[in-house]
Design an enzyme around this catalytic site. Structure first.
Site, PDB file in Angstrom:
ATOM      1  N   GLU A  34     -20.144 -10.142  38.958  1.00  0.00           N
ATOM      2  CA  GLU A  34     -20.846 -10.127  40.250  1.00  0.00           C
ATOM      3  C   GLU A  34     -22.172  -9.376  40.152  1.00  0.00           C
ATOM      4  O   GLU A  34     -23.155  -9.757  40.775  1.00  0.00           O
ATOM      5  CB  GLU A  34     -19.954  -9.514  41.341  1.00  0.00           C
ATOM      6  CG  GLU A  34     -18.825 -10.407  41.789  1.00  0.00           C
ATOM      7  CD  GLU A  34     -19.293 -11.801  42.180  1.00  0.00           C
ATOM      8  OE1 GLU A  34     -20.267 -11.920  42.938  1.00  0.00           O
ATOM      9  OE2 GLU A  34     -18.699 -12.775  41.684  1.00  0.00           O
ATOM     10  N   CYS A 187     -25.691 -27.207  48.984  1.00  0.00           N
ATOM     11  CA  CYS A 187     -26.625 -26.715  50.004  1.00  0.00           C
ATOM     12  C   CYS A 187     -27.717 -25.896  49.304  1.00  0.00           C
ATOM     13  O   CYS A 187     -27.923 -24.729  49.586  1.00  0.00           O
ATOM     14  CB  CYS A 187     -25.883 -25.884  51.052  1.00  0.00           C
ATOM     15  SG  CYS A 187     -26.847 -25.630  52.548  1.00  0.00           S
ATOM     16  N   CYS A 193     -27.159 -33.187  51.655  1.00  0.00           N
ATOM     17  CA  CYS A 193     -26.271 -33.286  52.820  1.00  0.00           C
ATOM     18  C   CYS A 193     -25.291 -34.465  52.752  1.00  0.00           C
ATOM     19  O   CYS A 193     -24.139 -34.323  53.183  1.00  0.00           O
ATOM     20  CB  CYS A 193     -27.086 -33.348  54.107  1.00  0.00           C
ATOM     21  SG  CYS A 193     -28.128 -31.884  54.320  1.00  0.00           S
ATOM     22  N   CYS A 196     -22.052 -33.366  51.314  1.00  0.00           N
ATOM     23  CA  CYS A 196     -21.544 -32.064  51.774  1.00  0.00           C
ATOM     24  C   CYS A 196     -20.324 -32.226  52.680  1.00  0.00           C
ATOM     25  O   CYS A 196     -20.344 -33.044  53.613  1.00  0.00           O
ATOM     26  CB  CYS A 196     -22.649 -31.321  52.528  1.00  0.00           C
ATOM     27  SG  CYS A 196     -22.099 -29.723  53.133  1.00  0.00           S
ATOM     28  N   CYS A 202     -22.860 -29.901  61.124  1.00  0.00           N
ATOM     29  CA  CYS A 202     -23.909 -29.012  60.633  1.00  0.00           C
ATOM     30  C   CYS A 202     -25.145 -29.131  61.519  1.00  0.00           C
ATOM     31  O   CYS A 202     -25.577 -30.235  61.859  1.00  0.00           O
ATOM     32  CB  CYS A 202     -24.271 -29.366  59.194  1.00  0.00           C
ATOM     33  SG  CYS A 202     -25.609 -28.331  58.552  1.00  0.00           S
TER      34      CYS A 202
HETATM   35  S1  SF4 Z   1     -24.787 -30.542  55.687  1.00  0.00           S
HETATM   36 FE1  SF4 Z   1     -25.517 -28.488  56.247  1.00  0.00          FE
HETATM   37  S2  SF4 Z   1     -24.303 -27.109  55.022  1.00  0.00           S
HETATM   38 FE2  SF4 Z   1     -24.123 -29.144  54.100  1.00  0.00          FE
HETATM   39  S3  SF4 Z   1     -25.735 -29.277  52.534  1.00  0.00           S
HETATM   40 FE3  SF4 Z   1     -26.582 -30.095  54.426  1.00  0.00          FE
HETATM   41  S4  SF4 Z   1     -27.574 -28.334  55.363  1.00  0.00           S
HETATM   42 FE4  SF4 Z   1     -26.178 -27.516  53.836  1.00  0.00          FE
END
Ligand code: SF4
Length: 337
Positions: A34, A187, A193, A196, A202
């Site tokens: 870390e 992200c 997106c 995601c 989102c």
């Molecule tokens: S949907 Fe939202 S959380 Fe997912 S990659 Fe896109 S901006 Fe990031």
């Protein structure tokens, strides 16, 4: 577990990172990783982590090592305060706690160089104890998902509260890795997106993607190359605080005209050669140009040099801890001479 964390965990099972060398329930390994991963990518940190674990496989080994040896092994990874703090914390743990690792984030955060997010990550990974993290990757996910902008104190408090809300009480280690991976792999600065798991719900509208950042300010430094037959290049230890604190470097001054005085203060005299083309090193907040200047016909004024923290370096490996650009310069001059 809320819907957010369930989606992140489901995504992690198939798309997250499961084979990193520090993914073990060992507080020492997790702490080391870390700290290395603060301001450093997984790819860059990995070989350093593996070398470090071979050389210092336990907190006792690290505590009993000299700071010079620790800095030498850290050389090239940057942000050397991390290595100094790691070493100081290892000594504290061994001297005051018999090498027993704390089990709460608050106790970890009381050690040198460990902030609240790093402390939480260590206890989540090593002990599977629920603790919310908010590193740069997680901050990006949460601020986009919840449509939060800004970096002031109320925004910070809000993001921490989201981080705590989403951190589950079970599978904490997996969730912590999952949310880190989602920020690092999906992200990203330019988010992906469509892949995601959080796309539904989102709030991100693309508005905060930074346009152009202002250029970083520049600083200049002149470094003296003082050589001696059969001895190598003269290195001096930098002050313990400030950039490259405690590392070995070349004698330097901020102006070319001040370099002779720097050299004299070390107990040497000689004529300055023509400055070589500068090399650049980029820090978080500025760019540094380093201009090497050979000292011709250098001679030692022995009486003045006594007591200064200096050494001759001939290129033997692994060598003392040096900042990466200085090590490159030194090696270039040694190979050319
Ligand atoms: S949907 Fe939202 S959380 Fe997912 S990659 Fe896109 S901006 Fe990031």
């Amino acid at each position: 577990m809320d819907g957010f964390s369930a989606k992140v965990l489901a995504w992690y099972r198939h798309h997250g990172r499961h084979d990193l060398p520090w993914q073990v329930a060992d507080p020492y390994a997790r702490w080391l990783a870390e700290v290395m991963l603060q301001q450093t990518t997984v790819t860059a940190a990995r070989p350093y982590y593996e070398r470090f674990m071979r050389r210092f496989p336990s907190v006792q080994a690290l505590a009993h090592a000299s700071l010079d040896d620790v800095l030498a092994l850290w050389s090239g990874l940057g942000y050397y305060a991390r290595a100094r703090n790691l070493h100081a914390a290892a000594r504290l743990l061994v001297d005051r706690h018999a090498g027993v690792f704390p089990r709460t984030a608050d106790e970890w955060a009381a050690l040198p160089g460990i902030g609240p997010s790093t402390a939480a990550a260590i206890v989540a990974f090593a002990f599977n104890i629920p603790a919310a993290i908010l590193d740069a990757n997680v901050r990006r996910v949460l601020s986009r998902y919840h449509g939060v902008r800004g970096r002031d104190a109320p925004t910070e408090r809000l993001l921490w509260s989201y981080a705590r809300t989403h951190t589950p009480t079970r599978h904490v280690a997996a969730y912590t890795q999952a949310i880190m991976d989602l920020g690092a792999l999906v992200c990203r600065k330019t988010p992906d997106c469509p892949t995601c798991p959080l796309a539904d719900g989102c709030a991100f509208d693309g508005a905060e993607t930074p346009a152009r950042r202002p250029p970083k300010p520049e600083r200049a430094v002149y470094m003296a190359i003082i050589t001696a037959p059969d001895q190598g290049i003269l290195l001096v230890r930098r002050p313990p605080r400030g950039i490259w604190g405690g590392l070995w470097s070349l004698p330097e001054s901020a102006a070319l005209a001040a370099l002779p005085a720097t050299i004299q203060a070390l107990g040497f005299e000689g004529a300055l050669g023509d400055p070589a083309p500068p090399v650049w090193h980029v820090f978080t907040h500025f760019r540094l140009s380093i201009t090497p200047v050979r000292v011709l016909r250098s001679a030692r004024l022995a009486a003045v040099a006594e007591g200064c923290d200096a050494m001759w370096y001939k290129g033997a490996l692994p060598g003392p801890g040096m900042p990466a650009p200085v090590r490159r310069l030194v090696n270039q001059f040694l190979e050319a001479s």
